[in-house]
Design a protein around this motif. Structure first.
Motif, PDB file in Angstrom:
ATOM      1  N   ALA A  13       0.839  -1.206   0.000  1.00 52.75           N
ATOM      2  CA  ALA A  13       0.000   0.000   0.000  1.00 52.75           C
ATOM      3  C   ALA A  13       0.872   1.254   0.000  1.00 52.75           C
ATOM      4  O   ALA A  13       0.561   2.243  -0.673  1.00 52.75           O
ATOM      5  CB  ALA A  13      -0.937  -0.013   1.207  1.00 52.75           C
ATOM      6  N   GLY A  14       1.990   1.210   0.749  1.00 53.41           N
ATOM      7  CA  GLY A  14       2.881   2.367   0.792  1.00 53.41           C
ATOM      8  C   GLY A  14       3.489   2.675  -0.563  1.00 53.41           C
ATOM      9  O   GLY A  14       3.579   3.840  -0.971  1.00 53.41           O
ATOM     10  N   VAL A  15       3.908   1.625  -1.280  1.00 56.80           N
ATOM     11  CA  VAL A  15       4.509   1.827  -2.600  1.00 56.80           C
ATOM     12  C   VAL A  15       3.482   2.389  -3.577  1.00 56.80           C
ATOM     13  O   VAL A  15       3.778   3.280  -4.389  1.00 56.80           O
ATOM     14  CB  VAL A  15       5.109   0.498  -3.113  1.00 56.80           C
ATOM     15  N   ILE A  16       2.246   1.877  -3.511  1.00 52.46           N
ATOM     16  CA  ILE A  16       1.189   2.402  -4.386  1.00 52.46           C
ATOM     17  C   ILE A  16       0.989   3.888  -4.111  1.00 52.46           C
ATOM     18  O   ILE A  16       0.946   4.712  -5.032  1.00 52.46           O
ATOM     19  CB  ILE A  16      -0.132   1.633  -4.165  1.00 52.46           C
ATOM     20  N   PHE A  17       0.888   4.224  -2.829  1.00 49.09           N
ATOM     21  CA  PHE A  17       0.687   5.612  -2.416  1.00 49.09           C
ATOM     22  C   PHE A  17       1.816   6.506  -2.940  1.00 49.09           C
ATOM     23  O   PHE A  17       1.574   7.544  -3.569  1.00 49.09           O
ATOM     24  CB  PHE A  17       0.614   5.668  -0.888  1.00 49.09           C
ATOM     25  N   LEU A  18       3.054   6.075  -2.735  1.00 50.47           N
ATOM     26  CA  LEU A  18       4.198   6.888  -3.144  1.00 50.47           C
ATOM     27  C   LEU A  18       4.288   7.049  -4.660  1.00 50.47           C
ATOM     28  O   LEU A  18       4.502   8.154  -5.174  1.00 50.47           O
ATOM     29  CB  LEU A  18       5.503   6.273  -2.619  1.00 50.47           C
TER      30      LEU A  18
ATOM     31  N   ARG B 293       1.933   6.860  -6.840  1.00 49.07           N
ATOM     32  CA  ARG B 293       0.843   7.704  -7.319  1.00 49.07           C
ATOM     33  C   ARG B 293       1.135   9.185  -7.047  1.00 49.07           C
ATOM     34  O   ARG B 293       0.969  10.035  -7.913  1.00 49.07           O
ATOM     35  CB  ARG B 293      -0.448   7.269  -6.628  1.00 49.07           C
ATOM     36  N   ILE B 294       1.596   9.474  -5.826  1.00 46.89           N
ATOM     37  CA  ILE B 294       1.872  10.862  -5.444  1.00 46.89           C
ATOM     38  C   ILE B 294       3.039  11.426  -6.256  1.00 46.89           C
ATOM     39  O   ILE B 294       2.995  12.548  -6.766  1.00 46.89           O
ATOM     40  CB  ILE B 294       2.182  10.928  -3.928  1.00 46.89           C
ATOM     41  N   LEU B 295       4.100  10.617  -6.397  1.00 46.04           N
ATOM     42  CA  LEU B 295       5.263  11.089  -7.152  1.00 46.04           C
ATOM     43  C   LEU B 295       4.910  11.334  -8.612  1.00 46.04           C
ATOM     44  O   LEU B 295       5.372  12.303  -9.229  1.00 46.04           O
ATOM     45  CB  LEU B 295       6.404  10.068  -7.046  1.00 46.04           C
TER      46      LEU B 295
ATOM     47  N   TRP C   4       4.530  12.232 -14.283  1.00 43.02           N
ATOM     48  CA  TRP C   4       4.938  11.033 -15.011  1.00 43.02           C
ATOM     49  C   TRP C   4       3.764  10.472 -15.810  1.00 43.02           C
ATOM     50  O   TRP C   4       2.635  10.453 -15.322  1.00 43.02           O
ATOM     51  CB  TRP C   4       5.413   9.941 -14.035  1.00 43.02           C
ATOM     52  N   HIS C   5       4.039   9.974 -17.005  1.00 38.42           N
ATOM     53  CA  HIS C   5       3.008   9.334 -17.805  1.00 38.42           C
ATOM     54  C   HIS C   5       3.539   8.062 -18.436  1.00 38.42           C
ATOM     55  O   HIS C   5       4.741   7.930 -18.652  1.00 38.42           O
ATOM     56  CB  HIS C   5       2.517  10.260 -18.924  1.00 38.42           C
ATOM     57  N   LEU C   6       2.634   7.147 -18.747  1.00 40.28           N
ATOM     58  CA  LEU C   6       3.000   5.999 -19.559  1.00 40.28           C
ATOM     59  C   LEU C   6       2.962   6.422 -21.019  1.00 40.28           C
ATOM     60  O   LEU C   6       2.228   7.327 -21.390  1.00 40.28           O
ATOM     61  CB  LEU C   6       1.996   4.857 -19.350  1.00 40.28           C
TER      62      LEU C   6
END
Lengths: 204, 204, 204
Positions: A182-187, A189-191, A197-199
Motif C-alpha cells: 500500500a505504501g509503494v502504491i501511495f508513493l 501515485r503521489i510522485l 509522469w506518464h505511460l
C-alpha cells in the motif's frame, strides 16, 4: 478475513474518500442530490462488490455490515455540504485517494490469495478492487475511465499488488507485505502526480 | 467442464484474438499502455466472467488458471508490438474474431446446460459469453456496443447457440453439437461481412 | 421465495413493461432488431440479475425459469410491432413503468431481508433491483442514466423500500408491507411526473 484494526480503519477511510470523489463527479455532471449519493456509494463500494462477486464471497461484504454503507453516504454528504471548500482541499484529497487506492488494492490481493487464487489472478483482482469503483463512477457519468487513459494510477496498483503478493509468497507477514504494498502504491501515485509522469501511449 | 483438447486450444485462441481486439480499441482511443492491457484482458476474459458469475461458478475460471490471464496479456502485447502490421492483418483478424465468437458462445451454452439451466436460459448465457467481453470493451471505451447496432454478430451467436443446444437435447454428442454450432456462427458471421448482410432497423 | 400469486403476476407485468421500455430506447438509437431484443431483455431482467449475483442466489433467477425470458422478449416484440401506437400509449406506459419500479424494489428488499441482509443493505439492494435494469439500458445506449439525473425516480424507490423494510421489522405481514411500499413508490413517481417535482441539484 479478520482485518487488523489499523487496516480496518484505513479501509473505512478509503470508503469515505472514494465516497467524496463519487459525489464530486456527480456534481460536475449536474446530477441531483440522489445521483450524488448513488455515485458516492457506487464509487466507494463498487470495487469491493466486483471483488466479492468474482470470488463468490456473497452476499457481498458491503451488504453484510451497514457501517460501510453509512461511511460511503457520509462521504457523499460531506461532498454536498462542503462543496465550496473542496476545491481548496484538492491537494489533500489526492493524497487520500492515493491512500484508498493502495489500501483497496492490497486488501483485494490479500483476500484473493486467502481464497486460494493464484498469484497472477490475485494481483488482477487486487487491481480491480482498487480501481473498480472509479471505473463504475466514470462509466455511469459518461467519461472514458481515467485509469484507462493517461495517468500512473492502475500501474501503481499493479506494482504494489505484485509486491504484496510476492512478499506474502516469500513468507513475510501479511501486515508487513500489505503495508509495503500500500505504501509503494501511495508513493508511486503521489510522485507521478508531482513530477507529471506518464505511460507512453499505445502505438507510438 | 473437462474440455476436449481441441476445444481447449480453440478457447485459448479465442482469448488471444479477443485480447488483440481489446488492445486495438484502446489504441484507437489514445489510451496508454496500461489501458491497452486492461482492455485486452477485459475483452478476452469478460464474457467468461459474466457467465461464471451469473451461474455461480466462482471463483471465476479466469482467476483459477493463470494461463488465461497470460494468453490475454500476450494478445494485448502482440497488438502493441505489431500495431503497424495489424492493419494489413485486418482480414484474418475478422476471421479469428468470428472463430472466437463461435467458440465462446457454444462453450457458454454447453456449460450452462451442464449446470442444469433450461435451454432458453443456456442460449442467452451462451450469447452473453460470446459477446460480453466485446460489450465491456465498447462501454469502457465509450462506444455504443457494436453488437447492438447493425452487424450480423449476436444473431449469428443466437443461431449457433440454438443449434448447439438443440442438438445436445436430441442426444447428439457434445463435440459434434458444439462443432456444428461454432462452425455455423463462424460461417454466418463471415458471410454477413462479405455480402454486407444487415438486420432491419427497429421501427422501420 | 415463494411469491404470492398477485405479486408473481405483478412481477411478470414489471418484466413485460421494462422489456417495452428497453426496446423503445433501442429504437431511438436506431439499433437493429437484435439490439432491440437485447436491450429489452437486459432492461427487464438486469435489475434482478444484479440482485441475485450480489446476494449469491445463483444461477440467477432469470435463467432458472424460461417464463421470464419469454415475457421480456414479448415486451420487446410488442414494442417493435406496435411502435407506431406507442407514442399514443405514452401516458399509460409511465403508469406501468412506475408500477414495475415499485414491484421490483419491494421484491428486492424483501428477498434481501429474507437472506439475512441488514435493513440498510436490503434497502440498497431493493433500489438496485428496481433501477438496475434501466441503468444498464442507459449505459448500453450511451445515455447518462436517467435515475442519476433529475427525476424523482430512485428517491421514490428509497422511500418505498424503507417503508417496506420498516413495516416488516415491526412484524407487519409481507403482503401488507410490500403492498404499501410498492403503492407509495407508484404514487410518488406518478405525482412527481404530474406536478413536475424535482430534487435540488448538487452544489447549489
Amino acid at each position: 478475513v479478520g482485518l487488523d484494526p489499523f487496516f480496518w480503519f484505513m479501509d473505512l477511510a478509503g470508503v469515505f474518500v472514494f465516497g467524496i470523489s463519487g459525489a464530486i463527479a456527480a456534481e460536475r455532471k449536474a446530477m441531483d442530490v440522489y445521483g450524488s449519493f448513488t455515485l458516492a456509494i457506487v464509487t466507494a463500494l463498487g470495487g469491493g462488490m466486483i471483488r466479492d462477486v468474482l470470488l463468490g464471497r456473497t452476499p457481498a461484504a458491503a451488504f453484510g455490515d451497514p457501517l460501510y454503507l453509512g461511511i460511503a453516504s457520509l462521504g457523499g454528504l460531506s461532498a454536498l455540504v462542503f462543496s465550496g471548500q473542496l476545491s481548496r482541499l484538492h491537494f489533500s484529497l489526492r493524497y487520500m485517494d492515493a491512500l484508498g487506492l493502495g489500501i483497496f488494492t492490497v486488501l483485494g490481493t490479500t483476500i484473493s490469495l486467502d481464497q486460494g487464487i493464484s498469484l497472477p489472478g490475485a494481483i488482477l483482482l487486487g487491481i480491480l478492487s482498487g480501481t473498480g469503483g472509479g471505473m463504475l463512477r466514470d462509466v455511469l457519468s459518461q467519461e472514458v475511465p481515467l485509469v484507462l487513459q493517461k495517468e500512473i494510477y492502475a500501474v501503481a496498483a499493479l506494482v504494489g499488488a505484485g509486491l504484496n503478493g510476492g512478499l506474502l509468497a516469500l513468507g513475510v507477514s501479511v501486515n508487513v507485505s500489505a503495508g509495503v504494498g500500500a505504501g509503494v502504491i501511495f508513493l508511486l501515485r503521489i510522485l507521478s502526480l508531482r513530477f507529471d509522469w506518464h505511460l507512453p501511449r499505445a502505438g507510438k
